[in-house]
Design an enzyme around this catalytic site. Structure first.
Site, PDB file in Angstrom:
ATOM      1  N   VAL A 125       0.586  11.252   4.351  1.00 39.81           N
ATOM      2  CA  VAL A 125      -0.141  10.610   3.249  1.00 39.81           C
ATOM      3  C   VAL A 125       0.809   9.499   2.795  1.00 39.81           C
ATOM      4  O   VAL A 125       1.808   9.746   2.140  1.00 39.81           O
ATOM      5  CB  VAL A 125      -0.468  11.607   2.121  1.00 39.81           C
ATOM      6  CG1 VAL A 125      -1.137  10.897   0.952  1.00 39.81           C
ATOM      7  CG2 VAL A 125      -1.353  12.733   2.662  1.00 39.81           C
ATOM      8  N   PRO A 126       0.526   8.252   3.191  1.00 36.54           N
ATOM      9  CA  PRO A 126       1.529   7.182   3.184  1.00 36.54           C
ATOM     10  C   PRO A 126       1.849   6.564   1.822  1.00 36.54           C
ATOM     11  O   PRO A 126       1.597   5.385   1.576  1.00 36.54           O
ATOM     12  CB  PRO A 126       0.933   6.153   4.138  1.00 36.54           C
ATOM     13  CG  PRO A 126      -0.540   6.322   3.969  1.00 36.54           C
ATOM     14  CD  PRO A 126      -0.740   7.805   3.763  1.00 36.54           C
ATOM     15  N   CYS A 127       2.466   7.343   0.961  1.00 40.23           N
ATOM     16  CA  CYS A 127       2.869   6.818  -0.348  1.00 40.23           C
ATOM     17  C   CYS A 127       3.943   5.739  -0.218  1.00 40.23           C
ATOM     18  O   CYS A 127       4.131   4.945  -1.134  1.00 40.23           O
ATOM     19  CB  CYS A 127       3.338   7.953  -1.255  1.00 40.23           C
ATOM     20  SG  CYS A 127       4.623   8.994  -0.567  1.00 40.23           S
ATOM     21  N   HIS A 128       4.603   5.674   0.933  1.00 41.17           N
ATOM     22  CA  HIS A 128       5.611   4.634   1.150  1.00 41.17           C
ATOM     23  C   HIS A 128       4.986   3.236   1.228  1.00 41.17           C
ATOM     24  O   HIS A 128       5.691   2.241   1.104  1.00 41.17           O
ATOM     25  CB  HIS A 128       6.434   4.922   2.413  1.00 41.17           C
ATOM     26  CG  HIS A 128       5.623   4.969   3.675  1.00 41.17           C
ATOM     27  ND1 HIS A 128       4.944   6.099   4.078  1.00 41.17           N
ATOM     28  CD2 HIS A 128       5.381   4.022   4.617  1.00 41.17           C
ATOM     29  CE1 HIS A 128       4.321   5.866   5.219  1.00 41.17           C
ATOM     30  NE2 HIS A 128       4.566   4.599   5.563  1.00 41.17           N
TER      31      HIS A 128
END
Length: 160
Positions: A125-128
């Site tokens: 889950v690409p919070c970056h």
């Protein structure tokens, strides 16, 4: 019932956690908001083959979107933010304000940031991929150096 394993990555060991066989956590060493080890359940190195295979393909540059089933444990608002994170295309970024707008809550960028920081399944889950309004890197539970490396990697830079 929770179970976990630890797998190697270019960003250091990653702890994968499942709840009743469904991935509910991916944590980096030293990650902010990382739950206590004793909450991860028993270790089972056989349960996470699909997630590990997809992570390996991602780190090899062969996978841009994860399909491993996820169990996102959080508030309704947090889950909405995390779902929106999954819509950010590989190699692109969004600001907290853009995410708030996409959720139909333009004044909620601070709340979006708080939910983003509590994402329990980093990388997948690409919070970056979320940055500040001025394009700067802002908080990342795994550390700003890892965030920069992930963004650079997705934009075509080598991992090492």
């Amino acid at each position: 019932m929770k179970q976990h394993t630890v797998t190697d990555s270019p960003y250091g060991p990653l702890t994968l956690v499942a709840d009743d066989g469904v991935l509910c956590g991916l944590y980096m060493t030293g990650q902010r908001h990382r739950p206590a080890e004793e909450t991860f359940g028993t270790r089972d190195d056989t349960l996470f083959a699909e997630a590990e295979e997809q992570l390996k393909a991602y780190f090899a540059g062969d996978l841009e979107a994860f399909t491993v089933p996820l169990r996102m444990n959080g508030t309704a608002f947090q889950r909405t933010v995390w779902d929106e994170l999954c819509r950010i295309p590989y190699g692109e970024t969004r600001t907290y304000g853009q995410l708030a707008d996409a959720l139909g809550a333009p004044a909620a960028s601070r709340a979006v940031g708080l939910a983003n920081g509590r994402n329990p399944i980093g990388i997948i889950v690409p919070c970056h991929r979320v940055i500040g309004a001025n394009g700067s890197l802002t908080g990342y539970g795994g550390g700003l150096e890892r965030k920069q490396r992930l963004l650079d990697f997705e934009r075509g830079a080598a991992l090492f």
